[in-house]
Design a protein around this motif. Structure first.
Motif, short mmCIF file in Angstrom:
data_model
loop_
_atom_site.label_atom_id
_atom_site.label_comp_id
_atom_site.label_asym_id
_atom_site.label_seq_id
_atom_site.Cartn_x
_atom_site.Cartn_y
_atom_site.Cartn_z
N LEU A 405 0.84 -1.20 0.00
CA LEU A 405 0.00 0.00 0.00
C LEU A 405 0.87 1.25 0.00
CD1 LEU A 405 -2.59 -1.03 2.75
CD2 LEU A 405 -2.73 -1.40 0.27
N ALA A 406 0.47 2.23 -0.79
CA ALA A 406 1.17 3.52 -0.81
C ALA A 406 0.15 4.63 -0.65
CB ALA A 406 1.94 3.71 -2.11
N THR A 407 0.39 5.53 0.29
CA THR A 407 -0.43 6.74 0.42
C THR A 407 0.43 7.92 0.01
OG1 THR A 407 0.11 6.75 2.79
CG2 THR A 407 -2.04 5.90 2.17
N ILE A 408 -0.10 8.74 -0.88
CA ILE A 408 0.64 9.84 -1.46
C ILE A 408 -0.28 11.06 -1.60
CG2 ILE A 408 2.60 8.85 -2.71
CD1 ILE A 408 0.87 7.55 -4.55
N ALA A 409 0.26 12.14 -2.12
CA ALA A 409 -0.51 13.37 -2.22
C ALA A 409 -1.75 13.17 -3.10
CB ALA A 409 0.36 14.49 -2.79
N ARG A 410 -2.83 13.79 -2.72
CA ARG A 410 -4.07 13.67 -3.47
C ARG A 410 -4.05 14.53 -4.73
NH1 ARG A 410 -9.01 13.58 0.98
NH2 ARG A 410 -8.24 11.80 2.19
N ARG A 415 1.43 6.15 -11.14
CA ARG A 415 1.89 4.92 -11.74
C ARG A 415 2.95 4.30 -10.84
NH1 ARG A 415 2.70 6.74 -18.10
NH2 ARG A 415 0.49 7.27 -18.49
N ALA A 416 3.27 3.04 -11.12
CA ALA A 416 4.28 2.36 -10.30
C ALA A 416 5.11 1.43 -11.17
CB ALA A 416 3.62 1.56 -9.18
N THR A 417 6.37 1.27 -10.80
CA THR A 417 7.26 0.31 -11.47
C THR A 417 7.97 -0.52 -10.41
OG1 THR A 417 9.12 1.89 -11.50
CG2 THR A 417 7.67 1.85 -13.43
N ASN A 420 11.95 -1.01 -12.63
CA ASN A 420 11.76 -0.24 -13.86
C ASN A 420 10.73 -0.84 -14.82
OD1 ASN A 420 13.69 1.77 -13.17
ND2 ASN A 420 15.33 0.35 -13.77
N ARG A 421 9.99 -1.85 -14.37
CA ARG A 421 8.92 -2.42 -15.20
C ARG A 421 7.57 -2.03 -14.60
NH1 ARG A 421 10.79 -8.53 -17.02
NH2 ARG A 421 12.70 -7.87 -18.14
N PRO A 422 6.62 -1.63 -15.43
CA PRO A 422 5.31 -1.21 -14.90
C PRO A 422 4.61 -2.34 -14.15
CG PRO A 422 5.57 -0.52 -17.18
CD PRO A 422 6.71 -1.47 -16.89
N ILE A 423 3.97 -1.98 -13.05
CA ILE A 423 3.13 -2.91 -12.31
C ILE A 423 1.77 -2.25 -12.07
CG2 ILE A 423 5.04 -4.10 -11.18
CD1 ILE A 423 4.43 -2.44 -8.66
N GLU A 424 0.80 -3.06 -11.68
CA GLU A 424 -0.53 -2.53 -11.41
C GLU A 424 -0.50 -1.58 -10.21
OE1 GLU A 424 -4.34 -4.93 -12.14
OE2 GLU A 424 -2.88 -6.42 -11.47
N ALA A 425 -1.13 -0.42 -10.37
CA ALA A 425 -1.33 0.53 -9.27
C ALA A 425 -2.83 0.81 -9.22
CB ALA A 425 -0.54 1.81 -9.51
N ILE A 426 -3.51 0.15 -8.30
CA ILE A 426 -4.97 0.21 -8.22
C ILE A 426 -5.38 1.28 -7.21
CG2 ILE A 426 -7.07 -1.08 -7.66
CD1 ILE A 426 -5.50 -3.62 -8.43
N ALA A 427 -6.13 2.27 -7.66
CA ALA A 427 -6.56 3.34 -6.76
C ALA A 427 -7.61 2.81 -5.79
CB ALA A 427 -7.12 4.51 -7.57
N ASP A 430 -8.64 8.50 -3.61
CA ASP A 430 -7.71 9.54 -4.02
C ASP A 430 -6.55 9.62 -3.03
OD1 ASP A 430 -6.48 11.66 -5.25
OD2 ASP A 430 -7.93 13.17 -4.57
N GLY A 431 -5.35 9.23 -3.49
CA GLY A 431 -4.18 9.30 -2.64
C GLY A 431 -3.77 7.98 -2.01
N ALA A 432 -4.52 6.91 -2.22
CA ALA A 432 -4.15 5.60 -1.67
C ALA A 432 -4.19 4.56 -2.78
CB ALA A 432 -5.09 5.20 -0.54
N TYR A 433 -3.12 3.78 -2.88
CA TYR A 433 -2.99 2.81 -3.96
C TYR A 433 -2.55 1.45 -3.44
CZ TYR A 433 -3.45 6.41 -7.54
OH TYR A 433 -3.95 7.40 -8.35
N GLU A 434 -3.11 0.42 -4.06
CA GLU A 434 -2.59 -0.94 -3.88
C GLU A 434 -1.65 -1.22 -5.04
OE1 GLU A 434 -3.89 -5.64 -4.26
OE2 GLU A 434 -5.42 -4.06 -4.44
N LEU A 435 -0.42 -1.57 -4.74
CA LEU A 435 0.59 -1.87 -5.74
C LEU A 435 0.81 -3.38 -5.76
CD1 LEU A 435 3.09 0.89 -4.58
CD2 LEU A 435 1.18 1.13 -6.18
N ARG A 436 0.71 -3.97 -6.94
CA ARG A 436 0.80 -5.41 -7.06
C ARG A 436 2.14 -5.81 -7.67
NH1 ARG A 436 -5.31 -7.26 -9.00
NH2 ARG A 436 -6.31 -6.85 -6.98
#
Length: 458
Positions: A405-410, A415-417, A420-427, A430-436
């Motif tokens: 989980l990442a919480t960042i500015a709203r 996006r997430a890598t 250096n390879r793209p991965i899913e970043a599911i909102a 606003d401001g909280a993401y699940e990174l897979r």
């Protein structure tokens, strides 16, 4: 938090945070959660709490024990490291947590938690309560039938395995490679014991294991009608240890998700509602407690179940807020039937999971993980518009993905890598993401979360 001073233990006075301010006594597992809550907002105080409950090798006690000997301090140790990457703390506390762990494995003189011939652990000699759950039906049955010498719950062995996995990660970071072999052997041995004796495929729960006079396993603890007594949160503890097979994981998750079983409008009940021994008016039997939901929440992230983890956290936050607005209290637990908080009304220690979930989903500049990720370093981007972290993944799973989980500015799309390879970043919102992060491929690397209009750091 409630502070009590002075409290005298181990030939010294300590500053002590107690879960309820009418009590100045020590509480081992509750204080571990107090330390987890403080790791988010006051890491120095969290470290003080951890030191107060652990002892140097060779001390008269392997840890400060009062009440349930559940090793929450090892979870706190991992949280402190993943929050701070404080190598001095990691090195200073490692021998203390190792001493505590060795006691749980029966390797410290005077410990009677040594494994039964089946390999399972039990701690009844130290307290009537295995996991903090006073009137949990199988636990009540063990004491009523005087089965303490014969019955092994799941929580003791499962959390010993999880403690071993945490200390293994710390040993790798500290270069203590000789210790790693011991942890690997312990994890393998305890896992075999659970898998060989405790799974009940008919219910999708692990059971209390009964042993004969020689200590050999002879079956699960069952009601007179043959029902598994452990259709409870104790029965899902191997998921927290990270030792379930794919089939077991699916069955446990189905029980956790089922509104006729463990899932209720205020959270996970400690006892399956469809069990014959479920009661709506018990202390643990028929109520919702947040600390054990926190254990499950962490395990869900390790399983890549970020959506279900959010459901658990969101439900708990809502229940707590509703009760706080109505009564201005910090309740001990919540009734399923009414959704109201009950028990002791100033139980600050058990509000720590709430504080932790709020940080994980609503405070920008925060990275949250399950048990199987070691955060080697992390950097927050200016204005909290992203996070870069070096991670090591220690999951036993070979396929699928693990959630972070990442919480960042709203107000931005992110996006997430991974390496250096793209991965899913599911909102999540606003401001909280699940990174897979995929489990196939490199288990070490760099996670980068950045606003879509920004360029990722090279």
């Amino acid at each position: 938090m409630n502070i009590v001073y002075p409290v005298y233990t181990q030939d010294q006075y300590i500053r002590h945070f107690t879960p309820g301010k009418w009590w100045d006594s020590l509480y081992t597992w509750d204080s571990g959660f107090i330390g987890i809550g403080m790791a988010d907002v006051a890491p120095r105080l969290s470290a003080d709490v951890l030191r107060a409950y652990t002892t140097p090798p060779g001390a008269q006690s392997a840890f400060i024990h009062h009440g349930t000997p559940l090793p929450v301090q090892h979870h706190q140790y991992l949280e402190l490291w993943n929050r701070t990457q404080d190598r001095r703390m990691l090195a200073d506390y490692y021998p203390r947590l190792r001493y505590y762990y060795d006691f749980l494995l029966g390797r410290v003189e005077g410990s009677t938690i040594a494994a039964l011939p089946s390999g399972l652990l039990k701690s009844w000699d130290y307290f009537y309560n295995s996991g903090g759950w006073d009137d949990l039906p199988p636990q009540i049955r063990v004491h009523a039938a005087k089965l303490q010498a014969r019955a092994a719950p799941m929580v003791t062995t499962a959390h010993a395995i999880r403690a071993a996995k945490t200390l293994r990660m710390a040993a790798l970071e500290l270069g203590r490679t000789r210790d790693v072999a011991q942890y690997d052997a312990d994890i393998a041995r305890l896992t075999r014991a659970v898998q060989a004796t405790a799974w009940d495929p008919a219910t999708g729960y692990f059971g209390y294991v009964l042993h004969d006079a020689a200590g050999r396993p002879e079956g699960l603890l069952r009601t007179p009608d043959g029902e598994n007594w452990n259709r409870t949160l104790d029965g899902v503890q191997p998921l927290i240890a990270g030792i379930t097979t794919p089939e077991q994981t699916r069955a446990i998750l189905a029980n956790l998700r089922d509104p006729a079983k463990l899932l209720t409008p205020v959270g996970l009940t400690a006892v399956d509602q469809s069990a014959s021994y479920y009661r709506p008016d018990g202390y643990w039997n028929g109520t919702v407690w947040f600390p054990h939901q926190w254990f499950v929440w962490k395990a869900l992230l390790d399983q890549g179940e970020g959506g279900f983890a959010w459901q658990i956290a969101r439900t708990a936050l809502g229940a707590y807020q509703t009760e706080a607005e109505a009564s201005w209290t910090s309740a001990e637990h919540f009734e399923v039937a009414t959704g109201q908080g009950t028990g002791w009304h100033q139980f600050s220690g058990l509000s720590s999971p709430i504080a932790h979930w709020f940080q994980a989903y609503f405070v920008p500049g925060r990275l949250s993980t399950g048990y199987d990720i070691w955060v080697r370093s992390q950097t927050i981007r200016p204005d909290k518009r992203g996070i870069t972290a070096e991670l090591a993944i220690h999951s036993a799973r070979k396929y699928g993905f693990i959630s972070v989980l990442a919480t960042i500015a709203r107000g931005e799309r992110y996006r997430a890598t991974w390496n250096n390879r793209p991965i899913e970043a599911i909102a999540i919102h606003d401001g909280a993401y699940e990174l897979r992060i995929p489990l196939r491929g490199s288990r070490k690397g760099r996670l980068d979360v950045y606003a879509s209009k920004d360029r990722p750091t090279v």
